[in-house]
Enzyme design. Structure first.
Site, PDB file in Angstrom:
ATOM      1  N   CYS A 106       0.828  -1.208   0.000  1.00 30.18           N
ATOM      2  CA  CYS A 106       0.000   0.000   0.000  1.00 30.18           C
ATOM      3  C   CYS A 106       0.864   1.260   0.000  1.00 30.18           C
ATOM      4  O   CYS A 106       1.956   1.262   0.565  1.00 30.18           O
ATOM      5  CB  CYS A 106      -0.879   0.035   1.227  1.00 30.18           C
ATOM      6  N   ARG A 129       5.595  -0.391  -6.185  1.00 29.95           N
ATOM      7  CA  ARG A 129       5.564  -1.115  -4.915  1.00 29.95           C
ATOM      8  C   ARG A 129       4.548  -2.257  -4.923  1.00 29.95           C
ATOM      9  O   ARG A 129       4.548  -3.076  -4.009  1.00 29.95           O
ATOM     10  CB  ARG A 129       5.240  -0.149  -3.777  1.00 29.95           C
ATOM     11  N   TRP A 176      -2.872  -2.739  -1.554  1.00 26.71           N
ATOM     12  CA  TRP A 176      -2.500  -4.136  -1.760  1.00 26.71           C
ATOM     13  C   TRP A 176      -3.341  -4.911  -0.752  1.00 26.71           C
ATOM     14  O   TRP A 176      -3.144  -4.782   0.455  1.00 26.71           O
ATOM     15  CB  TRP A 176      -1.006  -4.308  -1.492  1.00 26.71           C
ATOM     16  N   ASN A 187      -2.247   2.535   5.496  1.00 27.76           N
ATOM     17  CA  ASN A 187      -1.345   1.411   5.184  1.00 27.76           C
ATOM     18  C   ASN A 187      -1.169   0.613   6.463  1.00 27.76           C
ATOM     19  O   ASN A 187      -1.016   1.206   7.533  1.00 27.76           O
ATOM     20  CB  ASN A 187       0.046   1.908   4.769  1.00 27.76           C
ATOM     21  N   GLY A 188      -1.135  -0.703   6.354  1.00 33.32           N
ATOM     22  CA  GLY A 188      -0.904  -1.529   7.535  1.00 33.32           C
ATOM     23  C   GLY A 188      -2.089  -2.416   7.832  1.00 33.32           C
ATOM     24  O   GLY A 188      -3.000  -2.573   7.013  1.00 33.32           O
ATOM     25  N   GLU A 225      18.234 -18.399  -5.128  1.00 31.67           N
ATOM     26  CA  GLU A 225      17.929 -17.035  -5.552  1.00 31.67           C
ATOM     27  C   GLU A 225      17.393 -16.992  -6.987  1.00 31.67           C
ATOM     28  O   GLU A 225      16.391 -16.325  -7.262  1.00 31.67           O
ATOM     29  CB  GLU A 225      19.183 -16.150  -5.411  1.00 31.67           C
ATOM     30  N   LYS A 236      13.744 -15.812  -8.462  1.00 32.12           N
ATOM     31  CA  LYS A 236      13.550 -14.849  -9.561  1.00 32.12           C
ATOM     32  C   LYS A 236      12.588 -15.427 -10.589  1.00 32.12           C
ATOM     33  O   LYS A 236      11.656 -14.765 -11.036  1.00 32.12           O
ATOM     34  CB  LYS A 236      14.879 -14.528 -10.273  1.00 32.12           C
ATOM     35  N   GLU A 243       8.869 -15.816  -9.261  1.00 32.68           N
ATOM     36  CA  GLU A 243       8.077 -14.639  -8.931  1.00 32.68           C
ATOM     37  C   GLU A 243       7.633 -13.843 -10.156  1.00 32.68           C
ATOM     38  O   GLU A 243       6.608 -13.168 -10.103  1.00 32.68           O
ATOM     39  CB  GLU A 243       8.762 -13.747  -7.897  1.00 32.68           C
ATOM     40  N   HIS A 301      17.147 -37.709  -2.705  1.00 34.92           N
ATOM     41  CA  HIS A 301      16.461 -38.029  -1.447  1.00 34.92           C
ATOM     42  C   HIS A 301      14.982 -37.659  -1.501  1.00 34.92           C
ATOM     43  O   HIS A 301      14.334 -37.581  -0.460  1.00 34.92           O
ATOM     44  CB  HIS A 301      17.163 -37.326  -0.282  1.00 34.92           C
ATOM     45  N   LYS A 330       6.675  -4.564  -3.810  1.00 36.02           N
ATOM     46  CA  LYS A 330       8.104  -4.302  -3.722  1.00 36.02           C
ATOM     47  C   LYS A 330       8.557  -4.210  -2.269  1.00 36.02           C
ATOM     48  O   LYS A 330       9.592  -4.732  -1.893  1.00 36.02           O
ATOM     49  CB  LYS A 330       8.430  -2.999  -4.459  1.00 36.02           C
TER      50      LYS A 330
HETATM   51  O1  M6R Z   1      13.307  -4.969   1.059  1.00 39.09           O
HETATM   52  P1  M6R Z   1      13.756  -6.329   1.484  1.00 39.09           P
HETATM   53  O2  M6R Z   1      15.071  -6.704   0.943  1.00 39.09           O
HETATM   54  O3  M6R Z   1      13.695  -6.521   2.982  1.00 39.09           O
HETATM   55  O4  M6R Z   1      12.685  -7.308   0.854  1.00 39.09           O
HETATM   56  C1  M6R Z   1      12.692  -8.671   1.132  1.00 39.09           C
HETATM   57  C2  M6R Z   1      11.832  -9.419   0.136  1.00 39.09           C
HETATM   58  O5  M6R Z   1      10.504  -9.007   0.208  1.00 39.09           O
HETATM   59  C3  M6R Z   1      12.327  -9.237  -1.309  1.00 39.09           C
HETATM   60  O6  M6R Z   1      13.667  -9.570  -1.431  1.00 39.09           O
HETATM   61  C4  M6R Z   1      11.507 -10.113  -2.267  1.00 39.09           C
HETATM   62  O7  M6R Z   1      11.763 -11.462  -2.012  1.00 39.09           O
HETATM   63  C5  M6R Z   1      11.814  -9.758  -3.716  1.00 39.09           C
HETATM   64  N1  M6R Z   1      10.598  -9.644  -4.449  1.00 39.09           N
HETATM   65  C6  M6R Z   1      12.629 -10.776  -4.400  1.00 39.09           C
HETATM   66  O8  M6R Z   1      12.872 -10.465  -5.724  1.00 39.09           O
END
Ligand code: M6R
Length: 602
Positions: free
Chosen positions: A2, A27, A73, A99-100, A479, A483, A486, A502, A597
């Site tokens: 948000c 965001r 959001w 927000n929250g 990682e 990527k 997501e 396993h 974001k």
């Molecule tokens: O702002 P932050 O690094 O604390 O965010 C953590 C995660 O929300 C962030 O890395 C998220 O996993 C990304 N979308 C990954 O690409």
């Protein structure tokens, strides 16, 4: 997640709010709305979908000099127009954005608002009704807002307008970010400085438990008991040009490309003219006094923590544990005698990480936040901050923050190891090795065309995909799988190569893409063996391998870099594979579904 914008004292309020909401789009959100008013008229416009959908609904007549806006959001209630903010009180007199998450909204409804009618399913609607309830009990708007804040439990950043006083925005915050911007002849409110950078670069931070009364030419900060608080503004050092895509089709591609330059910038920021690493002495002293480092982070930042464990342990000889923030706070392991906490967070606002920081602060443990956002909540609340200097990261899929976090922890380890006179640290030529890694990144980035073909070949239609590797290659696998999943929505997982047999190998069928990352000479034969095992069960295998370990037929060859810095280079093909697979599938790279974001709720 948000976003909030607000403005008071500018006749162009509608345009400025729209512009601010556009800047918050990155965001992540699923609906939006604005409230705008002048002395005589007021307008409330809301829409499901993108800001463009909202703008299409905003008529020419929607003009005013005060207003609040919001990107939502969804947490409580579906992403519908009805649930979009701003929300109004029972009579319509009060208008609120939030927000929250209000945790006790059911109790508030039952205790104070049993007779009220609610139109949506949000916790926010209850908050704005509550303000009106207290006004009806005879309180002023300010006193009613204060009383409501004392009753509300949870996280919030609020912006409130009373239609009977169209010269004031009331704001308050607890655990959710909020700033006041001081502009020329008017003032603004925003949850992210980027939203209002075109209006001002002078911002006032608001702390938890503070309420602020914002008018055209005055800002008054108080605690909930009504005590005045004096605070100086700070200058936001963000270059608006850094936020533009330029000629790039997507921010993600721009940010992948920016990684080598970020490495070089970090070398400049953290070394002196003699190439000596410069890190705050107090921070080093605090680390020197510790017996174990706990890295706490979420998502990509957590993966960066794992990928940095080896370099920290080798250069400093201090044991490192890496934890998920959402787990650590509520399931804290037995800590060492003298723990030191490192919070890795691109945004500096992640609620899961912040709840742990609050707890470790209460326990009196020293902490460092490694972040890309100066002045962010985790930066302010930790004892020390190291900045990534990566420039704004706009794409939801984090790329340059990951490599910058590893570089920051490498820099810190070099300084700490030297202070401890550890031979490996003394022998590690940081400037040279980080420079070589930056060049290696450039080489991989120049292979876009080849990687695009691979993405089309392996991932155009597959339902799932696996990355495998060992040690650092395993952490990078996690990682790059994140990527891929997501943004392309392919069910992708990163596995320890040795673990496949396993259990996970049962998922491998004819054509399943299995991509192996191989950079360590010792484990290379084993990972190659694991790739052969899946290949003989029908997998479509791909080898991403360091040049010195490569064999004929391997598809992606990584330039050789210092063993401790391999993740900086081996992650790049996976970032690009995710990007091109997403393009191939016709999806929006920068705005993946359901994601935000900056994740400011737990
Ligand atoms: O702002 P932050 O690094 O604390 O965010 C953590 C995660 O929300 C962030 O890395 C998220 O996993 C990304 N979308 C990954 O690409």
């Amino acid at each position: 997640m948000c976003g909030i914008v607000g403005i008071v004292g500018n006749n162009n309020a509608t345009k400025i709010l729209e512009n601010g909401l556009e800047k918050l789009e990155y965001r992540g959100y699923d609906s939006a709305g604005i409230f705008v008013a002048d002395e005589a008229n007021d307008y409330l416009v809301k829409s499901r979908g993108r800001i463009a959908d909202l703008e299409a609904k905003i008529g020419e007549d929607v003009q005013g000099n005060i207003g609040i806006g919001h990107t939502r959001w969804a947490t409580h209630g579906e992403p519908t127009e009805l649930n979009a903010h701003p929300h109004t009180s029972q009579s319509g007199r009060f208008v609120l954005v939030h927000n929250g998450v209000i945790e006790n909204y059911d109790d508030l409804k039952a205790n104070f608002l049993a007779e009220d009618t609610f139109y949506g399913e949000t916790d926010t609607e209850i908050a704005v009704h509550l303000v009106e309830y207290f006004v009806e009990q005879g309180l002023t708007t300010k006193a009613a807002f204060q009383k409501a804040l004392k009753e509300i439990h949870g996280s919030y950043a609020f912006g409130l307008v009373d239609k009977n006083d169209r010269e004031t925005i009331y704001v308050a915050k607890n655990k959710s970010p909020l700033l006041i911007g001081l502009a020329d002849g008017f003032n603004v409110v925003c949850s992210d400085a980027m939203a209002m950078l075109e209006q001002t670069n002078q911002f006032l931070e608001i702390n938890d438990g503070e309420m602020v009364i914002v008018t055209k030419d005055a800002v008054s900060i108080e605690d909930y008991a009504g005590n005045q608080i004096a605070r100086e503004p700070y200058t936001a050092k963000i270059d608006l040009a850094d936020m533009e895509k330029g000629t790039y089709p997507y921010y993600m591609l721009k940010e992948i490309d920016e990684q080598p330059a970020t490495m070089r910038r970090m070398i400049g920021e953290y070394t002196d003219e003699n190439g000596q690493v410069v890190v705050e002495q107090d921070l080093l002293d605090s680390l020197l006094a510790s017996d174990r480092i706990y890295i706490v982070a979420a998502g990509t930042s957590n993966n960066a923590g794992h990928a940095s464990k080896q370099v920290i342990e080798q250069l400093t000889r201090i044991p490192v544990e890496v934890h998920l923030s959402s787990e650590f706070g509520y399931n804290m392991p037995l800590l060492s005698e003298r723990p030191f906490f490192i919070y890795l967070t691109q945004s500096g606002e992640t609620a899961d990480s912040r709840q742990v920081l609050v707890k470790t602060n209460e326990l009196g443990y020293p902490s460092l936040t490694v972040t890309n956002v100066p002045g962010s909540t985790l930066s302010r609340e930790a004892d020390y901050t190291m900045l990534l200097h990566a420039g704004p990261e706009i794409a939801v899929a984090s790329t340059k923050a990951y490599t910058a976090q590893i570089a920051a922890l490498t820099i810190l380890s070099k300084a700490l190891g030297e202070a401890k006179e550890i031979a490996e640290a003394q022998d590690f030529d940081l400037v040279q090795e980080l420079g070589i890694a930056a060049n290696g990144m450039d080489v991989m980035i120049s292979e876009k065309a080849m990687i695009q073909e691979i993405a089309a070949d392996y991932l155009a239609t597959t339902r799932n995909a696996f990355y495998i590797g060992r040690a650092e290659d395993y952490y990078v696998s996690m990682e790059v799988a994140l990527k891929l999943k997501e943004i392309s929505y392919i069910q992708a997982e990163g596995f320890a190569a040795g673990e496949l047999k396993h259990g996970t190998i049962a998922l491998v069928e004819e054509g399943t893409p299995v991509m192996g990352i191989i950079t360590d000479p010792i484990t290379a034969p084993h990972t190659r063996g694991n790739l052969r095992e899946v290949e003989s069960r029908g997998a479509h295998t791909l080898v991403i391998v360091s040049e010195e370990l490569s064999k004929s037929g391997d598809q992606i060859i990584l330039p050789v870099v210092h063993p401790l810095l391999r993740p900086l280079v081996s992650v790049i093909p996976g970032q690009l594979i995710a990007y091109y697979a997403t393009l191939e599938r016709g999806l929006d790279v920068d705005k993946p579904r359901n994601l935000a974001k900056s994740v400011t709720v737990e």
